[in-house]
Design an enzyme around this catalytic site. Structure first.
Site, PDB file in Angstrom:
ATOM      1  N   GLY A   1     -32.596   5.507 -23.071  1.00 57.48           N
ATOM      2  CA  GLY A   1     -33.556   6.044 -23.415  1.00 57.48           C
ATOM      3  C   GLY A   1     -33.605   4.753 -25.097  1.00 57.48           C
TER       4      GLY A   1
ATOM      5  N   ASP B   1     -36.206   7.249 -15.386  1.00 58.94           N
ATOM      6  CA  ASP B   1     -36.547   8.763 -15.317  1.00 58.94           C
ATOM      7  C   ASP B   1     -35.102   9.565 -15.823  1.00 58.94           C
ATOM      8  OD1 ASP B   1     -38.817  12.105 -15.480  1.00 58.94           O
ATOM      9  OD2 ASP B   1     -36.864  11.152 -16.413  1.00 58.94           O
TER      10      ASP B   1
ATOM     11  N   ASN C   1     -28.150   8.534 -24.703  1.00 57.77           N
ATOM     12  CA  ASN C   1     -28.844   8.253 -25.600  1.00 57.77           C
ATOM     13  C   ASN C   1     -29.912   9.092 -25.585  1.00 57.77           C
ATOM     14  OD1 ASN C   1     -30.575   8.361 -28.644  1.00 57.77           O
ATOM     15  ND2 ASN C   1     -31.836   7.242 -27.178  1.00 57.77           N
TER      16      ASN C   1
ATOM     17  N   SER D   1     -26.379  16.035 -31.649  1.00 62.60           N
ATOM     18  CA  SER D   1     -26.729  16.236 -33.072  1.00 62.60           C
ATOM     19  C   SER D   1     -25.951  17.296 -33.621  1.00 62.60           C
ATOM     20  CB  SER D   1     -27.890  16.872 -32.198  1.00 62.60           C
ATOM     21  OG  SER D   1     -29.036  17.889 -33.598  1.00 62.60           O
TER      22      SER D   1
ATOM     23  N   SER E   1     -27.547  19.657 -34.600  1.00 62.03           N
ATOM     24  CA  SER E   1     -28.086  21.038 -33.283  1.00 62.03           C
ATOM     25  C   SER E   1     -27.120  21.510 -32.551  1.00 62.03           C
ATOM     26  CB  SER E   1     -29.102  20.739 -32.919  1.00 62.03           C
ATOM     27  OG  SER E   1     -30.212  20.457 -34.154  1.00 62.03           O
TER      28      SER E   1
ATOM     29  N   GLN F   1     -36.627  25.074 -30.986  1.00 63.61           N
ATOM     30  CA  GLN F   1     -35.462  24.576 -30.613  1.00 63.61           C
ATOM     31  C   GLN F   1     -34.020  25.176 -29.545  1.00 63.61           C
ATOM     32  OE1 GLN F   1     -34.207  21.956 -33.948  1.00 63.61           O
ATOM     33  NE2 GLN F   1     -34.498  20.792 -33.521  1.00 63.61           N
TER      34      GLN F   1
ATOM     35  N   TYR G   1     -33.879  23.445 -26.673  1.00 60.23           N
ATOM     36  CA  TYR G   1     -32.575  22.395 -27.079  1.00 60.23           C
ATOM     37  C   TYR G   1     -31.714  21.904 -27.642  1.00 60.23           C
ATOM     38  CZ  TYR G   1     -32.659  18.193 -29.906  1.00 60.23           C
ATOM     39  OH  TYR G   1     -32.180  16.655 -30.244  1.00 60.23           O
TER      40      TYR G   1
ATOM     41  N   LYS H   1     -27.623  20.232 -27.013  1.00 58.17           N
ATOM     42  CA  LYS H   1     -27.159  19.704 -27.588  1.00 58.17           C
ATOM     43  C   LYS H   1     -25.248  19.615 -27.804  1.00 58.17           C
ATOM     44  CE  LYS H   1     -29.493  16.217 -27.011  1.00 58.17           C
ATOM     45  NZ  LYS H   1     -29.603  14.743 -27.492  1.00 58.17           N
TER      46      LYS H   1
ATOM     47  N   THR I   1     -31.668  15.124 -39.917  1.00 60.34           N
ATOM     48  CA  THR I   1     -32.662  14.258 -39.099  1.00 60.34           C
ATOM     49  C   THR I   1     -32.807  12.878 -38.832  1.00 60.34           C
ATOM     50  OG1 THR I   1     -33.467  16.863 -39.830  1.00 60.34           O
ATOM     51  CG2 THR I   1     -34.803  15.658 -39.250  1.00 60.34           C
TER      52      THR I   1
ATOM     53  N   ASN J   1     -39.375  13.883 -33.719  1.00 63.74           N
ATOM     54  CA  ASN J   1     -40.227  14.644 -34.658  1.00 63.74           C
ATOM     55  C   ASN J   1     -41.548  13.875 -35.667  1.00 63.74           C
ATOM     56  OD1 ASN J   1     -38.747  13.640 -36.917  1.00 63.74           O
ATOM     57  ND2 ASN J   1     -37.195  13.535 -36.447  1.00 63.74           N
TER      58      ASN J   1
HETATM   59  N1  LIG Z   1     -34.306  11.547 -34.467  1.00 60.91           N
HETATM   60  C1  LIG Z   1     -33.590  13.120 -34.600  1.00 60.91           C
HETATM   61  O1  LIG Z   1     -33.597  13.673 -36.088  1.00 60.91           O
HETATM   62  C2  LIG Z   1     -32.491  13.355 -34.124  1.00 60.91           C
HETATM   63  C3  LIG Z   1     -32.377  12.968 -32.641  1.00 60.91           C
HETATM   64  N2  LIG Z   1     -30.981  13.121 -31.811  1.00 60.91           N
HETATM   65  C4  LIG Z   1     -31.196  12.696 -30.407  1.00 60.91           C
HETATM   66  O2  LIG Z   1     -31.074  11.316 -30.565  1.00 60.91           O
HETATM   67  C5  LIG Z   1     -31.548  11.021 -29.398  1.00 60.91           C
HETATM   68  C6  LIG Z   1     -32.499   9.975 -29.323  1.00 60.91           C
HETATM   69  O3  LIG Z   1     -33.450  10.053 -29.840  1.00 60.91           O
HETATM   70  P1  LIG Z   1     -34.510   9.600 -31.053  1.00 60.91           P
HETATM   71  O4  LIG Z   1     -34.520   8.719 -31.151  1.00 60.91           O
HETATM   72  O5  LIG Z   1     -35.079  10.819 -32.445  1.00 60.91           O
HETATM   73  O6  LIG Z   1     -35.895  10.549 -30.133  1.00 60.91           O
HETATM   74  P2  LIG Z   1     -37.751   9.359 -29.880  1.00 60.91           P
HETATM   75  O7  LIG Z   1     -38.459   9.745 -29.071  1.00 60.91           O
HETATM   76  O8  LIG Z   1     -37.578   7.780 -30.659  1.00 60.91           O
HETATM   77  O9  LIG Z   1     -36.680   7.883 -28.622  1.00 60.91           O
HETATM   78  C7  LIG Z   1     -36.704   8.857 -27.166  1.00 60.91           C
HETATM   79  C8  LIG Z   1     -35.862   7.189 -26.567  1.00 60.91           C
HETATM   80  O10 LIG Z   1     -35.490   7.960 -25.184  1.00 60.91           O
HETATM   81  C9  LIG Z   1     -36.383   8.220 -24.227  1.00 60.91           C
HETATM   82  N3  LIG Z   1     -36.803   8.665 -23.343  1.00 60.91           N
HETATM   83  C10 LIG Z   1     -37.399   9.844 -23.521  1.00 60.91           C
HETATM   84  N4  LIG Z   1     -37.208  10.889 -22.226  1.00 60.91           N
HETATM   85  C11 LIG Z   1     -36.839   9.824 -21.531  1.00 60.91           C
HETATM   86  C12 LIG Z   1     -36.424  10.156 -19.796  1.00 60.91           C
HETATM   87  N5  LIG Z   1     -36.926  11.315 -19.404  1.00 60.91           N
HETATM   88  N6  LIG Z   1     -36.048   8.651 -19.560  1.00 60.91           N
HETATM   89  C13 LIG Z   1     -35.414   7.755 -20.136  1.00 60.91           C
HETATM   90  N7  LIG Z   1     -35.993   8.079 -20.970  1.00 60.91           N
HETATM   91  C14 LIG Z   1     -36.319   9.047 -21.977  1.00 60.91           C
HETATM   92  C15 LIG Z   1     -37.417   7.234 -25.117  1.00 60.91           C
HETATM   93  O11 LIG Z   1     -38.106   6.435 -23.659  1.00 60.91           O
HETATM   94  P3  LIG Z   1     -39.807   6.296 -23.142  1.00 60.91           P
HETATM   95  O12 LIG Z   1     -40.827   6.539 -24.349  1.00 60.91           O
HETATM   96  O13 LIG Z   1     -39.525   5.149 -23.301  1.00 60.91           O
HETATM   97  O14 LIG Z   1     -40.064   7.229 -22.366  1.00 60.91           O
HETATM   98  C16 LIG Z   1     -37.195   6.495 -25.951  1.00 60.91           C
HETATM   99  O15 LIG Z   1     -37.265   5.525 -26.096  1.00 60.91           O
HETATM  100  C17 LIG Z   1     -32.086  11.728 -28.774  1.00 60.91           C
HETATM  101  O16 LIG Z   1     -30.939  12.573 -27.735  1.00 60.91           O
HETATM  102  C18 LIG Z   1     -32.310  12.584 -29.536  1.00 60.91           C
HETATM  103  O17 LIG Z   1     -32.149  14.389 -29.148  1.00 60.91           O
HETATM  104  C19 LIG Z   1     -29.890  13.605 -32.683  1.00 60.91           C
HETATM  105  C20 LIG Z   1     -30.177  14.408 -33.251  1.00 60.91           C
HETATM  106  C21 LIG Z   1     -31.645  14.095 -34.639  1.00 60.91           C
HETATM  107  C1  LIG Z   2     -36.146  16.623 -33.075  1.00 64.79           C
HETATM  108  C2  LIG Z   2     -35.342  17.034 -34.316  1.00 64.79           C
HETATM  109  O1  LIG Z   2     -36.036  17.481 -35.847  1.00 64.79           O
HETATM  110  C3  LIG Z   2     -33.785  16.304 -34.613  1.00 64.79           C
HETATM  111  O2  LIG Z   2     -33.511  16.297 -33.324  1.00 64.79           O
HETATM  112  C4  LIG Z   2     -32.522  17.452 -33.825  1.00 64.79           C
HETATM  113  O3  LIG Z   2     -31.314  17.120 -32.766  1.00 64.79           O
HETATM  114  C5  LIG Z   2     -31.624  17.577 -34.928  1.00 64.79           C
HETATM  115  O4  LIG Z   2     -32.589  19.363 -34.964  1.00 64.79           O
HETATM  116  C6  LIG Z   2     -32.826  16.795 -36.037  1.00 64.79           C
HETATM  117  O5  LIG Z   2     -33.377  18.036 -36.813  1.00 64.79           O
END
Ligand SMILES: NC(=O)C1=CN([C@@H]2O[C@H](COP(=O)(O)OP(=O)(O)OC[C@H]3O[C@@H](n4cnc5c(N)ncnc54)[C@H](OP(=O)(O)O)[C@@H]3O)[C@@H](O)[C@H]2O)C=CC1
Ligand SMILES: C[C@H](O)[C@@H]1OC(=O)[C@H](O)[C@@H]1O
Length: 255
Positions: A14, A65, A92, A145, A147, A155, A158, A162, A190, A196
């Site tokens: 990801g 995927d 990730n 997370s 979370s 969530q 979700y 996590k 966050t 988000n």
């Molecule tokens: N942002 C936040 O506040 C927080 C995020 N997290 C975790 O961090 C991780 C990354 O999230 P974040 O960077 O915020 O989110 P983004 O939406 O910015 O990035 C998500 C990434 O995951 C990829 N992705 C989504 N679904 C799939 C799939 N089915 N197969 C392969 N790749 C996939 C997307 O690629 P593409 O678009 O090409 O599918 C993208 O590169 C997640 O696991 C999230 O739960 C944890 C805590 C807080």
């Molecule tokens: C998607 C949420 O905003 C983000 O992802 C998490 O894991 C935490 O809940 C963050 O708030």
């Protein structure tokens, strides 16, 4: 700057955007060749590879995927064919389609589980098997997370994924320790990313979330790069089964 991942090969799922992309670039800055997985954002993935290459490292983008178990073996094989080994694996990829509990659609629940937890299981398993076959250990980091430790009204589908990632790292740390493979998780607070963007378009919620953070701001993807590089590096050579909150202090801030 001391390069903590010199000569290493790092895989990140990801990584076409957000935290995964920041982790991939951070690994390249520290001397690693990096293979990234993504699902839809080809332009983002290609841009990430260009950034890795601009840092003098080899980069590779592999579409797939993560909810499909075959994506895991294909990603690890493609990276191993290209770079010869896997030293570090960062799980990730994840989604968080906010939705109320009482009328949560079955598909929304199941998709979130398949991407965030099932996909992680298959990916970690594929990476670990490659590391075991290589015979020189490795490091696995799951992006769990805050979370995993606290809840969210929208969530309910979700947060268990996590918590599951956090727990998966604890169990794989035991299963893989004899192979010199360390397994740890980071627990972001966050962080401002696409996941988000819509949710935090609600300025009142965004202000409320930021107000909870002792460091005074919501996180940025690059805030995760350092902690992930640390857990990937030999600086963490005796760290496994651990989790690292990266949340600006939000979790501990009751009053
Ligand atoms: N942002 C936040 O506040 C927080 C995020 N997290 C975790 O961090 C991780 C990354 O999230 P974040 O960077 O915020 O989110 P983004 O939406 O910015 O990035 C998500 C990434 O995951 C990829 N992705 C989504 N679904 C799939 C799939 N089915 N197969 C392969 N790749 C996939 C997307 O690629 P593409 O678009 O090409 O599918 C993208 O590169 C997640 O696991 C999230 O739960 C944890 C805590 C807080
Ligand atoms: C998607 C949420 O905003 C983000 O992802 C998490 O894991 C935490 O809940 C963050 O708030």
């Amino acid at each position: 700057m001391t390069r903590l991942l010199e000569g290493k090969t790092v895989l990140v799922t990801g990584a076409s955007a957000g935290i995964g992309r920041a982790a991939a670039i951070g690994a390249a800055r520290h001397g690693a060749d990096v293979a990234i997985n993504f699902s839809r954002d080809t332009a983002g993935a290609e841009a990430a590879v260009k950034e890795i290459e601009a840092l003098g490292q080899r980069g590779l983008a592999v579409q797939g995927d993560v909810s499909d178990p075959e994506t895991a073996t294909a990603f690890v094989k493609a990276a191993t064919d290209a770079f010869g080994k896997v030293d570090v694996f960062v799980n990730n990829a994840g989604i968080c389609p906010f939705h109320a509990f009482l009328d949560m659609p079955v598909e929304t629940f199941e998709r979130t589980m398949r991407v965030n937890l099932h996909g992680a299981y298959f990916m970690v398993q594929a990476a670990a098997n490659q590391m075991v076959n290589q015979g020189h250990g490795g490091a696995i980091i799951a992006v769990s997370s805050i979370s995993a430790l606290v809840g969210g009204e929208y969530q309910t589908h979700y947060t268990p994924t996590k918590a599951g990632l956090h727990s998966l790292m604890q169990s794989t740390a035991i299963a893989l320790g004899r192979h010199g493979i360390r397994c740890n998780s980071v627990l972001p607070g966050t962080i401002l990313t696409d996941i988000n963007k819509d949710d935090l378009a609600d300025q009142e919620k965004r202000d409320r979330m930021a107000a909870r953070v002792p460091l005074g701001r919501l996180g940025e993807p690059d805030d995760l790069a350092g902690p992930i590089v640390f857990l990937a590096s030999d600086l963490a050579k005796y760290v496994t089964g651990a989790s690292l909150l990266v949340d600006g202090g939000a979790y501990v801030n009751l009053q």
